[in-house]
Design a protein around this motif. Structure first.
Motif, mmCIF file in Angstrom:
data_model
loop_
_atom_site.group_PDB
_atom_site.id
_atom_site.type_symbol
_atom_site.label_atom_id
_atom_site.label_comp_id
_atom_site.label_asym_id
_atom_site.label_seq_id
_atom_site.Cartn_x
_atom_site.Cartn_y
_atom_site.Cartn_z
ATOM 1 N N ASP A 20 1.132 -1.011 -0.272
ATOM 2 C CA ASP A 20 -0.064 -0.178 -0.337
ATOM 3 C C ASP A 20 0.592 0.928 0.244
ATOM 4 O O ASP A 20 1.705 1.090 0.539
ATOM 5 N N GLU A 22 0.793 5.112 1.366
ATOM 6 C CA GLU A 22 0.165 6.340 1.980
ATOM 7 C C GLU A 22 0.198 7.643 1.559
ATOM 8 O O GLU A 22 1.338 8.149 0.776
ATOM 9 N N MET A 24 -1.086 9.485 -1.280
ATOM 10 C CA MET A 24 -1.183 9.803 -2.690
ATOM 11 C C MET A 24 -2.202 10.648 -2.465
ATOM 12 O O MET A 24 -3.801 10.270 -2.295
ATOM 13 N N THR A 25 -2.777 11.489 -3.510
ATOM 14 C CA THR A 25 -4.267 12.078 -3.287
ATOM 15 C C THR A 25 -4.371 12.904 -4.262
ATOM 16 O O THR A 25 -5.860 12.791 -4.435
ATOM 17 N N ALA A 30 0.380 9.225 -8.248
ATOM 18 C CA ALA A 30 0.220 7.856 -9.030
ATOM 19 C C ALA A 30 1.037 7.482 -9.592
ATOM 20 O O ALA A 30 2.062 6.882 -9.269
ATOM 21 N N LEU A 50 -4.521 4.046 -8.409
ATOM 22 C CA LEU A 50 -5.096 5.412 -7.168
ATOM 23 C C LEU A 50 -6.368 5.283 -6.376
ATOM 24 O O LEU A 50 -5.914 5.444 -5.106
ATOM 25 N N GLU A 53 -4.851 2.626 -3.684
ATOM 26 C CA GLU A 53 -3.605 2.485 -2.887
ATOM 27 C C GLU A 53 -2.666 1.815 -2.895
ATOM 28 O O GLU A 53 -2.277 1.759 -1.698
ATOM 29 N N ARG A 54 -2.959 1.390 -4.354
ATOM 30 C CA ARG A 54 -1.774 0.242 -3.575
ATOM 31 C C ARG A 54 -1.022 0.135 -5.185
ATOM 32 O O ARG A 54 -0.965 0.490 -6.238
ATOM 33 N N TYR A 78 6.366 9.155 -0.925
ATOM 34 C CA TYR A 78 5.017 8.693 0.204
ATOM 35 C C TYR A 78 5.641 7.946 1.253
ATOM 36 O O TYR A 78 7.050 7.608 0.843
ATOM 37 N N ASN A 215 -13.128 8.658 -0.613
ATOM 38 C CA ASN A 215 -12.416 7.808 0.657
ATOM 39 C C ASN A 215 -13.912 6.573 0.496
ATOM 40 O O ASN A 215 -13.708 5.565 0.638
#
Ligand code: ADP
Ligand code: MG
Length: 744
Positions: A20, A22, A24-25, A30, A50, A53-54, A78, A215
């Motif tokens: 994962d 963490e 990324m917005t 991405a 994205l 989130e992986r 990140y 989310n």
């Protein structure tokens, strides 16, 4: 590109990890993580999703290691987290959503008086709004405490030499906030009514709201897969040799263990029933909820639900190799990939943010030059920064793919990867193999005819003896028929199967051959009366198997393999989708034509060898069609490989082993049409989403630049665009194949 180097490395030297990521917005993040990973020496391919989130990385074991990957992600700004177990991840996600919601409530509570004040102000109630000092007190914690994440994200991005949506938000809100401070310091109480504290507060609150809804939506999009994994029971009840029962964790179950499945319980492993009888619900693996009767000797699949009987099951496959694990892996892999549209979007968003920064600066300068009004210039530039966040763009494709493939999997359609999905939505021709796909694949012997007065029973005995070596459905039918008659069979030696034609071998010193007319015609003289009989039976849709021994025809066996009950409907469904169906069979032309007519197929060709089928598929492709080929995989491998999309129709536990592009979890030809429909629905969503994401930007950026869109409205529009894209994707969750009979 990286893909081209992949085949040169042997699979055993490569390692595959997913973890994962963490922080990324947006799509730009991405892309950056992906580029950072791809630049690590030894990385063959890195893909970053994205929505999940992986990151998914294949690298050469000798040249790289997990530390290097982690460090690269770190340098890009990140953080890496080990890919969590589904249940852990679910809990983490929930905790994060809860904390997001709390922050949002605080942010909204602080923003509300500012917003109400501004509203009253514009309505003329100037005395009622919040005093400037009050505005500062409300706006400051939002800007720097709640908004800290944007500064942090922006800092990370800038440190890595890139820009993302955090940069836009941080820059825009800070500009509005600082300018308001400046007014307050220079004008004092005079500044009342001219401040923009509420604009930055509203922007932050709305961006948070958008992110939160996003989310939540992303989570429900991934839920289908998680639900699948969650259905693996945690423990199994093992029956020891001494007769005692012991509950052990599912991962400790071993091949060969005897497992007790109580009524209503879930089967913890793939296995074979050794004792007991019951009905089980296999909807998890087949998408079909009708209970399936099980008794000793039957295979059961882990994850299915036992009915009212007690079953004793011997474990055959456990852990990662089990059906459920493979299905979950298949779906996860499909979702982790990237559509080529997405790659394009990623490239666009990577240059998008810097362009927006430039455009905002241009707006600012242009306003300053034209009107000389610093305030107007600043506010217009802020509005441009805020409206242009490319978050909707980044979510358009992955959320649609996530929900689309998830809904398809629930309906019993497994799509291997995104390339397949992309091909499948363009399919306009489907080629069916006959046996086992359009027909039941369980032929029954109708009659045995001896040639030249030969004894039919002897003919059957010779034929059945050879067929002992064959896996073909026709062979099984002939063997079953012989067994019913209690015929003792001689063993077969030097057995040879000729795919799509027949089989031969030596039995009790004679060379015996079974197969279609062409195959036997090359070996023996077929008399006119048998020829006529065969033609007549074939025209009636029956399969005729010829039997010869040492160059002499012994007779023929006629068999019936009825079409599947929903085959005709499948054909109609395909035609409704403007996909032209074709039947290609190794059976006699007469049989193929008869079945074709019965099912309403416009083209049905018989007498085709596996190679001829492959050639026919290639011809269709050469004629400009995107071809899907449906086979049971027995001897259709060449044609399946020649097609743009290979569709394997599975039954039972073999489904997860199929390497076909599309695997149908139950033998229902209607799912072929449903698979095309599902991929089309997914692509329609992607197109809609991209349209909505782009149109917001295309229309709103100029509006913001010319000063028609206040920063507050820009924030609202931006939040709305992300939310609308994600919600639009979520509508796909309701996608179900339309399997209801359509009466013309
Ligand atoms: P389909 O294209 O309908 O799936 P196949 O390619 O499997 O059919 O087989 C084509 C034909 O070849 C059969 O209809 C049958 O006549 C003949 N054939 C193949 N294998 C055998 C066998 N083991 N015994 C008898 N006939 C066979
Ligand atoms: Mg076949």
């Amino acid at each position: 590109m990286t893909e081209t180097s992949a085949p040169s490395v042997a699979a055993e030297d490569t390692e595959h990890v997913d973890f994962d990521v963490e922080g990324m917005t947006c799509a730009a993040c991405a892309t950056r993580v992906e580029r950072a990973l791809n630049n690590v020496p030894g990385v063959i391919e890195a893909r970053v999703n994205l929505a999940l989130e992986r990151a998914d990385v294949v690298f050469e074991r000798e040249l790289s290691a997990l530390e290097h990957l982690t460090a690269a992600v770190d340098r890009a700004g990140y953080r890496v987290r080990p890919a969590a177990e589904a249940s852990v991840r679910q809990a983490q996600d929930q905790a994060r959503l809860d904390s997001e919601r709390r922050t949002l409530v605080v942010s909204a509570t602080l923003t509300a008086p500012l917003l109400i004040g501004m509203g009253l102000n514009t309505l003329g109630y100037e005395d009622l709004h919040v005093m400037p000092v009050g505005e500062v007190l409300l706006a400051t914690p939002i800007q720097f405490l709640i908004g800290l994440r944007f500064y942090r994200g922006a800092f990370n991005a800038l440190r890595a030499g890139a820009a993302n949506m955090d940069v836009l938000v941080a820059l825009g809100t800070t500009a509005a906030y600082c300018y308001s401070w400046y007014l307050l310091r220079t004008l004092g109480e005079e500044a009342d009514g001219r401040l923009y504290f509420e604009a930055s507060a509203v922007i932050i609150t709305l961006v948070l709201l958008g992110k939160h809804m996003e989310n939540r939506a992303k989570r429900s999009a991934a839920a289908a897969l998680q639900a699948l994994l969650a259905l693996r029971p945690d423990t199994g009840c093992v029956l020891r040799a001494d007769g005692t029962e012991i509950e052990v964790p599912a991962e400790q179950l071993r091949e060969g263990d005897l497992v007790l499945v109580r009524p209503g319980g879930r089967v913890p492993v793939d296995g074979e029933v050794v004792e007991g009888a019951s009905e089980v619900d296999e909807s998890l693996v087949s998408g079909e909820s009708a209970p399936v009767p099980k008794q000793a000797g039957d295979a059961v699949t882990g994850g299915s639900v036992n009915g009212f009987g007690l079953l004793k099951v011997r474990a055959t496959t456990v852990g990662e190799a089990s059906t459920l694990a493979r299905i979950a892996r298949l779906v996860a892999d499909a979702q982790a990939g990237k559509a080529s549209v997405q790659r394009l979007v990623d490239r666009v968003s990577a240059v998008f943010v810097p362009s927006v920064l430039a455009f905002a600066a241009l707006t600012f300068v242009a306003w300053l030059v034209v009107s000389g009004n610093f305030e107007q210039a600043l506010i217009a530039a802020v509005a441009v920064l805020v409206i242009a966040c490319p978050c909707a763009l980044g979510l358009a494709t992955p959320t649609a793919i996530l929900t689309g493939t998830g809904a398809a999997a629930q309906a019993g359609i497994l799509i291997r990867d995104i390339e397949v999905l992309e091909q499948a939505h363009r399919i306009d021709a489907i080629v069916f193999d006959k046996t086992g796909t359009l027909t039941e694949g369980r032929p029954r012997v109708l009659a045995v005819h001896g040639a030249r007065g030969a004894d039919p029973e002897a003919t059957l005995r010779w034929a059945a003896a050879v067929q002992q070596g064959s896996e073909h459905p026709l062979a099984k039918a002939i063997l079953a028929h012989a067994a019913e008659r209690n015929l003792a069979l001689e063993p077969v030696r030097s057995f040879q199967a000729v795919p799509g034609r027949g089989a031969e071998g030596s039995v009790a010193g004679r060379h015996v051959a079974v197969g279609n007319g062409g195959f036997i015609g090359e070996r023996a003289q077929v008399d006119a009366d048998i020829q006529a009989l065969a033609q007549q039976r074939e025209a009636a849709g029956e399969t005729v198997v010829f039997v010869a021994a040492d160059d002499a025809l012994l007779g023929v066996i006629t068999l019936a393999d009825p079409p599947r009950s929903n085959a005709a409907q499948a054909v109609q469904m395909l035609q409704a989708l403007h996909v032209s169906p074709t039947l290609l069979s190794g059976d006699a032309p007469g049989v193929a034509e008869r079945i074709g007519r019965e099912l309403g197929l416009p083209t049905a060709r018989g007498g085709m060898s596996p190679e001829a089928k492959a050639r026919a598929v290639q011809e269709l492709a050469a004629a400009g069609h995107v071809v899907g080929m449906v086979g049971d995989g027995v001897n259709d491998a060449p044609a399946l490989a020649a097609a743009d999309v290979g569709i394997a129709m599975g039954s039972g536990t073999d489904i997860a082993m199929a390497t076909a592009g599309v695997t149908l979890m139950r033998p229902d030809p209607r799912l072929v049409a449903a698979a095309v429909a599902a991929s089309r629905a997914t692509f329609r969503k992607i197109r809609q989403n991209l349209f909505w994401a782009f149109i917001y930007n295309v229309v709103c950026i100029p509006l913001a630049a010319i000063g028609y869109l206040s920063p507050t409205l820009a924030a609202a529009a931006m939040a709305l665009s992300s939310v609308s894209v994600v919600c639009n994707s979520l509508l796909l969750r309701g996608w179900r194949p339309n399997l209801a009979a359509q009466n013309a």
